[in-house]
Motif scaffolding. Structure first.
Motif, PDB file in Angstrom:
ATOM      1  N   VAL A 160      33.275  29.678-128.822  1.00  0.00           N
ATOM      2  CA  VAL A 160      33.368  28.264-128.455  1.00  0.00           C
ATOM      3  C   VAL A 160      34.858  27.971-128.321  1.00  0.00           C
ATOM      4  O   VAL A 160      35.583  27.948-129.323  1.00  0.00           O
ATOM      5  N   LEU A 161      35.315  27.779-127.096  1.00  0.00           N
ATOM      6  CA  LEU A 161      36.744  27.653-126.822  1.00  0.00           C
ATOM      7  C   LEU A 161      37.069  26.241-126.339  1.00  0.00           C
ATOM      8  O   LEU A 161      36.508  25.778-125.348  1.00  0.00           O
ATOM      9  N   SER A 162      37.961  25.576-127.056  1.00  0.00           N
ATOM     10  CA  SER A 162      38.355  24.215-126.690  1.00  0.00           C
ATOM     11  C   SER A 162      39.710  24.234-125.988  1.00  0.00           C
ATOM     12  O   SER A 162      40.659  24.863-126.478  1.00  0.00           O
ATOM     13  N   GLN A 163      39.793  23.541-124.874  1.00  0.00           N
ATOM     14  CA  GLN A 163      41.064  23.332-124.177  1.00  0.00           C
ATOM     15  C   GLN A 163      41.760  24.656-123.849  1.00  0.00           C
ATOM     16  O   GLN A 163      42.978  24.769-123.894  1.00  0.00           O
ATOM     17  N   THR A 164      40.971  25.665-123.493  1.00  0.00           N
ATOM     18  CA  THR A 164      41.519  26.967-123.109  1.00  0.00           C
ATOM     19  C   THR A 164      41.314  27.173-121.612  1.00  0.00           C
ATOM     20  O   THR A 164      40.174  27.335-121.166  1.00  0.00           O
ATOM     21  N   PRO A 254      28.054  35.236-125.191  1.00  0.00           N
ATOM     22  CA  PRO A 254      27.940  33.855-124.693  1.00  0.00           C
ATOM     23  C   PRO A 254      29.187  33.057-125.040  1.00  0.00           C
ATOM     24  O   PRO A 254      29.766  33.221-126.120  1.00  0.00           O
ATOM     25  N   CYS A 255      29.604  32.221-124.109  1.00  0.00           N
ATOM     26  CA  CYS A 255      30.837  31.445-124.297  1.00  0.00           C
ATOM     27  C   CYS A 255      30.623  30.014-123.843  1.00  0.00           C
ATOM     28  O   CYS A 255      30.115  29.755-122.750  1.00  0.00           O
ATOM     29  N   THR A 256      31.026  29.081-124.705  1.00  0.00           N
ATOM     30  CA  THR A 256      30.985  27.657-124.390  1.00  0.00           C
ATOM     31  C   THR A 256      32.412  27.143-124.311  1.00  0.00           C
ATOM     32  O   THR A 256      33.202  27.351-125.235  1.00  0.00           O
ATOM     33  N   LEU A 257      32.754  26.495-123.209  1.00  0.00           N
ATOM     34  CA  LEU A 257      34.076  25.907-123.025  1.00  0.00           C
ATOM     35  C   LEU A 257      33.979  24.410-123.258  1.00  0.00           C
ATOM     36  O   LEU A 257      33.146  23.724-122.643  1.00  0.00           O
ATOM     37  N   PRO A 271      39.955  22.310-115.637  1.00  0.00           N
ATOM     38  CA  PRO A 271      39.179  22.693-116.825  1.00  0.00           C
ATOM     39  C   PRO A 271      38.218  23.851-116.564  1.00  0.00           C
ATOM     40  O   PRO A 271      37.738  24.475-117.519  1.00  0.00           O
ATOM     41  N   THR A 272      37.943  24.146-115.302  1.00  0.00           N
ATOM     42  CA  THR A 272      37.019  25.238-114.971  1.00  0.00           C
ATOM     43  C   THR A 272      37.746  26.550-114.680  1.00  0.00           C
ATOM     44  O   THR A 272      37.094  27.541-114.327  1.00  0.00           O
ATOM     45  N   LEU A 283      30.390  24.807-119.503  1.00  0.00           N
ATOM     46  CA  LEU A 283      31.490  23.865-119.713  1.00  0.00           C
ATOM     47  C   LEU A 283      30.911  22.537-120.176  1.00  0.00           C
ATOM     48  O   LEU A 283      30.048  21.955-119.513  1.00  0.00           O
ATOM     49  N   ILE A 284      31.396  22.054-121.322  1.00  0.00           N
ATOM     50  CA  ILE A 284      30.945  20.780-121.873  1.00  0.00           C
ATOM     51  C   ILE A 284      32.151  19.870-122.015  1.00  0.00           C
ATOM     52  O   ILE A 284      33.143  20.228-122.663  1.00  0.00           O
ATOM     53  N   ALA A 285      32.080  18.709-121.388  1.00  0.00           N
ATOM     54  CA  ALA A 285      33.205  17.770-121.391  1.00  0.00           C
ATOM     55  C   ALA A 285      33.098  16.791-122.543  1.00  0.00           C
ATOM     56  O   ALA A 285      32.036  16.207-122.790  1.00  0.00           O
ATOM     57  N   PHE A 286      34.196  16.647-123.265  1.00  0.00           N
ATOM     58  CA  PHE A 286      34.371  15.566-124.232  1.00  0.00           C
ATOM     59  C   PHE A 286      35.365  14.597-123.587  1.00  0.00           C
ATOM     60  O   PHE A 286      36.551  14.607-123.886  1.00  0.00           O
TER      61      PHE A 286
END
Length: 315
Positions: A160-164, A254-257, A271-272, A283-286
């Protein structure tokens, strides 16, 4: 004294400026630690020797699948006081600072390269005897998570990678955001160290939305820095700048961005972009969050991670 052939080969391959810069960071952080005494081992924190230096970590030691968190400097482990208990409801949570950040001291050979960072991650898993874990890393630390996943695919259940973003996008961000003197070996290491508090506290103004109160973030970071915490910004910038386009290989896990849409520091970043390497990543946007979606909305982020961890375990 034993001859360390691995370090000798590393020193030969690295440009002299890089070698001297790494040694300077190591000396400065060790000197400050001796003078200020912060980050010592305690009932809540352990100090672990890794190939990249002495790492300070928290381990919930609870029963459940393992989630590993790494703060994005100038954040430190203490910034995660709100997130860790939420994840700890169903997971064992390990949180540690990478060498050169927080109270983790880099060795004189640590260059912040992809391989160096991934080795530290795997060293921590080995020390804690964790056979398999989900890595929830953010920003540049996400690159180390990806490299660890390619080096030891059986050890990494998912990401689970944030802002990468992609490596190329991170290079472009560096060109836009990081002052040129910090990108110069040795000069940048010294300058970055002496300006670390100003740079760290100023960073939150660009990283957080204008509607978010930066004071709590700054307070925790300032307290840590005054106690001797590291913020080796020049080291990590230079280490990752040296990584070529395409340095990241594809991963099978599996990877969640997660992307904070209100991060003004990344307003020109796609972001993609990491999907060039990870075409199957979700890709999940906050959108309401800035650079730290894991901290700015700990409730939503924790629920997301717990769902992904359960899926990783099932698969």
């Amino acid at each position: 004294m034993a001859f360390d052939s691995d370090n000798a080969r590393t020193a030969i391959r690295m440009p002299r400026g890089q070698v001297l810069g790494s040694r300077l960071d190591s000396w400065l952080t060790a000197r400050t630690a001796r003078r200020r005494g912060g980050g010592a081992s305690s009932a809540d924190f352990d100090l672990v020797e890794t190939s990249g230096g002495t790492v300070r970590l928290f381990d919930s030691r609870t029963v459940g699948p393992v989630v590993v968190l790494v703060p994005d400097g100038p954040n430190v482990i203490e910034h995660y006081d709100g997130l860790v208990p939420k994840l700890g409801e169903s997971c064992r949570v390990v949180c540690f600072d990478m060498p050169g950040f927080g109270f983790s001291r880099p060795s004189k050979h640590y260059t912040h390269s992809l391989d160096d960072g991934a080795a530290v991650v795997l060293d921590v898993l080995d020390h804690l005897q964790i056979p398999r874990a989900t890595l929830a890393f953010s920003c540049a630390n996400g690159f180390y998570a990806l490299r660890a996943a390619t080096l030891a695919p059986d050890r990494i259940a998912g990401l689970v990678l944030s802002q990468t973003p992609s490596i190329d996008s991170m290079h472009a961000w560096t060109d836009r955001t990081i002052p040129k003197p910090l990108r110069v070996p040795v000069l940048g290491h010294g300058l970055g160290w002496f300006l670390r508090e100003k740079a760290a506290l100023g960073w939150y103004a660009a990283a957080l939305p204008r509607t978010t109160d930066a004071a709590p973030f700054r307070h925790v970071a300032k307290t840590a820095l005054q106690q001797g915490a590291c913020f080796c910004l020049a080291g990590v910038v230079q280490g990752l700048t040296r990584e070529p386009s395409g340095a990241l290989g594809a991963v099978d896990q599996p990877c969640t961005l997660v992307w904070g849409g209100s991060d003004r520091s990344h307003r020109h970043t796609d972001p993609t972009s990491l999907r060039e390497t990870l075409p199957r990543a979700e890709l999940i946007a906050f959108d309401h969050c800035g650079h730290f979606p894991d901290l700015e909305d700990a409730e939503q982020f924790a629920e997301l991670v717990k769902e992904r961890v359960a899926a990783h375990q099932a698969s």
